[in-house]
Design an enzyme around this catalytic site. Structure first.
Site, PDB file in Angstrom:
ATOM      1  CG  HIS A 249      -1.834   1.193   1.185  1.00 46.80           C
ATOM      2  ND1 HIS A 249      -2.998   1.108   0.671  1.00 46.80           N
ATOM      3  CD2 HIS A 249      -1.559   2.551   1.890  1.00 46.80           C
ATOM      4  CE1 HIS A 249      -3.748   2.402   0.590  1.00 46.80           C
ATOM      5  NE2 HIS A 249      -2.855   3.025   1.514  1.00 46.80           N
ATOM      6  CB  CYS A 250       2.113   3.161  -2.691  1.00 46.30           C
ATOM      7  SG  CYS A 250       3.278   4.874  -3.106  1.00 46.30           S
ATOM      8  CB  ILE A 251       1.504   6.525   2.393  1.00 45.51           C
ATOM      9  CG1 ILE A 251       2.856   6.910   2.280  1.00 45.51           C
ATOM     10  CG2 ILE A 251       1.164   5.399   3.219  1.00 45.51           C
ATOM     11  CD1 ILE A 251       3.539   7.208   3.611  1.00 45.51           C
ATOM     12  CB  SER A 255      -4.315   3.621  -4.477  1.00 38.65           C
ATOM     13  OG  SER A 255      -4.492   2.200  -4.952  1.00 38.65           O
TER      14      SER A 255
END
Length: 398
Positions: A249-251, A255
Site C-alpha cells: 500500500h503506497c501512501i 492506493s
C-alpha cells in the site's frame, strides 16, 4: 499496547463510504451524519451539537482540511531554507521529520489520507512553476528542453491517473468465475482425453503437469473479508479489502499496488525519476554553468547573492532528496520483479525466516515463484489485468 486499535474492521461492521473506495465523487458522501446535517439545514433545525454550520463541518472533515498547512508550509520552509545555506541544511534535514510528525499528529484515526498525495502533487507543480518563472527567463533553457520537461511531467500525471484506477480488488464474483472456468476446463479435458494421452506417451508429461498446475492453484479464504481469494492475493488493512497479487500500500498515491496497476506504478516511478533528474540538471546548469552537475549541487558560488537563485538552488536540493528516495524504491521494485516476488511476500518470508537474502539484503527471495530473470519479466509484462470489479471500477482518483 491495545491491539484492538490495530485490528482491521470486520466486513460486517458498518462502514461509511468515506472509509472505502466506493464513493465515485470523492467529495460527496451518503453517510448518516452528512444526511442528517443536510436535513437539519434544509428544515432549518438547530444542530444537536450546537454547531452553526453542520454541513460545512461535515464537508471539511470529508475533504481533510489538514492538507491545507502542507500547501502553505512547503513554500514557506523552502523560502526559509533559501535565506542561508546553514538554514537550508537544517530545514531540509528536518523536513522529513516534520512531515512524519504532522502526519501522525493529524491522521491517527484515519485509515486513508490524501495528505501525502497532495504533498507530492503540490511539490511537483510548485517545482514546475519555479522552473517556468525563475529558470526559463534566464535564457539558458531551449524550447526543446522545455518541451521535454513538460512532456515528462504530463506523462507522470497520466501514468499516476492510470495507477489510481484501482489495484484489482478481489470480489466474490471472481471466485465464481474461476469455478466456472475450471468446470469448463474439466469438460474440455474430458473431451480431449485421447489427445492428452497421446501427448503424454510421446514424452511431454512434464509439460502437461506444469500446464495443469497453473490453473488449479489453491485459493484460500481471507480471515477478514471472508471471501475466497486467488494465490498471491493479500488483504490490505488500510483499504480494508483483498487485492490480487498485492505488492504494498503506497501512501504517496493513497492506493494499493496490485496486479491491475503494478505496471503503471512502475512506469510512473520511471518517468518521474527521469523527469526529475533532467529538471535538476537544467536548473543546476543554469545557476552554475561553470560547474559540473555533482559539484554544482554541493558547491555553487554566488548562488545565495539573489533570493531567486537561492530559492531555485534550494528547490533543486529538495527535488534531489525526493528523487533519491523514489530512485531507491524504483531499484527495489525492479529487483523484486526480477526475482518474481512482491513486497508483501518478501516481508512475510523475512518474518517467517523462509527466504534468502540476495544482493546485499535488497531482495528477500522466497524461492517459490521465480522461474528465471527473463521468464519473470515476461510474466510481469504479460500478466492480465485483474478482472474489473464493482469496487475497483468506481474507485475515485484520489
Amino acid at each position: 499496547m491495545n491491539w484492538e486499535k490495530l485490528k482491521p474492521p470486520e466486513p460486517d461492521d458498518p462502514m461509511c463510504c468515506c472509509e472505502c473506495d466506493i464513493d465515485p465523487c470523492g467529495c460527496c458522501c451518503d453517510c448518516e451524519d452528512l444526511d442528517e446535517a443536510f436535513n437539519r439545514w434544509l428544515k432549518d433545525r438547530p444542530s444537536k451539537s450546537g454547531c452553526q454550520s453542520p454541513v460545512l463541518a461535515a464537508l471539511i472533515d470529508r475533504l481533510e482540511i489538514s492538507m491545507v498547512p502542507a500547501l502553505v508550509l512547503l513554500p514557506l520552509l523552502l523560502r526559509l531554507a533559501a535565506l542561508h545555506y546553514l538554514l537550508g541544511i537544517i530545514t531540509l534535514t528536518a523536513l522529513p521529520g516534520l512531515v512524519l510528525w504532522y502526519y501522525y499528529a493529524t491522521h491517527r484515526k484515519k485509515r486513508r489520507t490524501l495528505f501525502f498525495l497532495t504533498l507530492a502533487l503540490y511539490s511537483l507543480f510548485y517545482m514546475y512553476y519555479l522552473f517556468i518563472t525563475e529558470i526559463l527567463p534566464r535564457g539558458d533553457v531551449s524550447q526543446l528542453q522545455l518541451c521535454t520537461a513538460t512532456l515528462g511531467m504530463i506523462l507522470t500525471i497520466s501514468f499516476l491517473i492510470h495507477t489510481k484506477r484501482g489495484p484489482g480488488f478481489v470480489t466474490a464474483s471472481l471466485h465464481e468465475a474461476q469455478s466456472r472456468g475450471q468446470d469448463a476446463n474439466k469438460d474440455s479435458t474430458h473431451l480431449n482425453g485421447s489427445i492428452q494421452s497421446a501427448a503424454s506417451s510421446s514424452g511431454n508429461t512434464a509439460d502437461l503437469q506444469t500446464t495443469k498446475e497453473a490453473p488449479t492453484a489453491k485459493w484460500n479464504k481471507c480471515p477478514v473479508c471472508k471471501i475466497m481469494r486467488p494465490p498471491r492475493a493479500g488483504h490490505c488493512r488500510t483499504c480494508g479489502s483483498c487485492v490480487q497479487r498485492l505488492d504494498h500500500h503506497c501512501i504517496w498515491i493513497n492506493s494499493c499496488v496490485g496486479q491491475a496497476n503494478h505496471r503503471s506504478f512502475l512506469l510512473t516511478l520511471c518517468v518521474f525519476v527521469l523527469t526529475s533528474l533532467y529538471g535538476i540538471s537544467l536548473v543546476l546548469c543554469s545557476l552554475c554553468p561553470r560547474q559540473y552537475l555533482l559539484t554544482a549541487l554541493l558547491y555553487c558560488p554566488g548562488v545565495y547573492s539573489q533570493s531567486s537563485t537561492a530559492l531555485c538552488f534550494t528547490c533543486a536540493w529538495y527535488s534531489s532528496i525526493v528523487t533519491a528516495g523514489l530512485l531507491y524504491l524504483l531499484v527495489v521494485q525492479v529487483l523484486n520483479i526480477s526475482f518474481n516476488v512482491t513486497e508483501r511476500e518478501a516481508l512475510l518470508a523475512l518474518r517467517n525466516k523462509t527466504g534468502q537474502s540476495r544482493l546485499w539484503g535488497l531482495v528477500i527471495d522466497p524461492g517459490v515463484y521465480s522461474r528465471g530473470f527473463c521468464q519473470n519479466w515476461v510474466e510481469f509484462l504479460t500478466m492480465a489485468d485483474a478482472s474489473v470489479s464493482v469496487r475497483s471500477s468506481l474507485t475515485d482518483l484520489v
